[in-house]
Design an enzyme around this catalytic site. Structure first.
Site, PDB file in Angstrom:
ATOM      1  N   SER A  74      26.066  45.575  56.539  1.00  0.00           N
ATOM      2  CA  SER A  74      24.884  44.917  57.083  1.00  0.00           C
ATOM      3  C   SER A  74      25.035  44.785  58.602  1.00  0.00           C
ATOM      4  O   SER A  74      25.238  45.792  59.275  1.00  0.00           O
ATOM      5  CB  SER A  74      24.673  43.578  56.372  1.00  0.00           C
ATOM      6  OG  SER A  74      23.370  43.099  56.566  1.00  0.00           O
ATOM      7  N   HIS A 208      21.403  44.275  48.111  1.00  0.00           N
ATOM      8  CA  HIS A 208      22.008  44.310  49.434  1.00  0.00           C
ATOM      9  C   HIS A 208      23.515  44.097  49.378  1.00  0.00           C
ATOM     10  O   HIS A 208      24.253  44.596  50.239  1.00  0.00           O
ATOM     11  CB  HIS A 208      21.361  43.224  50.317  1.00  0.00           C
ATOM     12  CG  HIS A 208      21.673  43.357  51.770  1.00  0.00           C
ATOM     13  ND1 HIS A 208      21.185  44.391  52.545  1.00  0.00           N
ATOM     14  CD2 HIS A 208      22.422  42.583  52.598  1.00  0.00           C
ATOM     15  CE1 HIS A 208      21.616  44.250  53.792  1.00  0.00           C
ATOM     16  NE2 HIS A 208      22.374  43.170  53.848  1.00  0.00           N
TER      17      HIS A 208
END
Length: 229
Positions: A74, A208
């Site tokens: 991320s 995610h």
């Protein structure tokens, strides 16, 4: 070889603790501990991608005596890219691989205003992404401790973009979950445009934070690629 792990926004070095013994004896795993959290909680948080990448590079100086690879998840993927550029430019060190996870390519990152909307908006966004470290947000005392770092990281995420991206000379290997609510395969494929040393993408099941349930498959893939680099 050393594998340097760069955590996500609001994340800590301990996110990668279970990776330490997961590779063969030829890979030493190090995780960056950003200012403002864990045993660095008394230090001021950094407010820009440039400052954070510069700090990581400074911290890596004693570890440049062996080949290294960079893994960023991320926000950490953007940090890893900026660190790779600085290592090449300042020290002539080319990482053996840049491994990027769940983050759009530097020139595809969309501006975000979440950091301008207050703590509740940030917390809602963090919860929407999932991840095991969201539990600390349920405890008011712990939330008070971690929010400064989360605010700063989301400011970094919201203000970072490389409109004229510079290619890195090392190969880039990209990973993403097939149900990530914010990052798609096209976002990850765009990393190929800054990969002068070659590019590959792997899509794994999950959201995610796919790398938590898929840790075994991810580490086997990383180990295989590092062994052949």
């Amino acid at each position: 070889m050393r594998l340097i792990c760069l955590p996500h926004a609001g994340g800590t070095a301990s996110f990668f603790r279970s990776w330490a013994g997961a590779f063969g004896g030829g890979v030493e795993v190090l995780s960056a501990r950003y200012p403002g959290r864990q045993d660095r909680i008394a230090e001021p948080c950094l407010e820009s991608m440039a400052a954070l990448a510069d700090a990581v590079v400074e911290g890596l100086r004693p570890f440049l005596d062996r080949p290294l690879a960079l893994f960023g998840h991320s926000m950490g993927a953007s940090v890893a890219y900026e660190v790779a550029l600085r290592l090449e430019d300042q020290y002539g060190v080319r990482p053996q691989g840049l491994y990027v996870s769940s983050r759009a390519a530097p020139h595809r990152v969309a501006p975000s205003s979440v950091h301008l909307q207050g703590d509740e908006a940030i917390i809602e966004h963090v919860r929407g992404l999932g991840g095991s470290d969201t539990a600390v947000l349920d405890d008011p005392d712990l939330r008070e401790l971690v929010m400064p770092a989360i605010r700063s990281d989301f400011r970094i995420v919201g203000t970072y973009r490389a409109p004229s991206p510079i290619p890195v000379r090392c190969p880039i290997f990209a990973y993403v979950g097939d149900r990530d609510p914010n990052v798609g395969t096209a976002d990850m494929e765009a990393w190929s445009e800054v990969a002068a040393g070659g590019f590959a993408l792997r899509v794994l099941p999950g959201d995610h934070f796919y790398l938590v349930p898929q840790q075994g498959d991810l580490i086997r893939d990383l180990e295989s690629r590092m062994a052949s680099s």
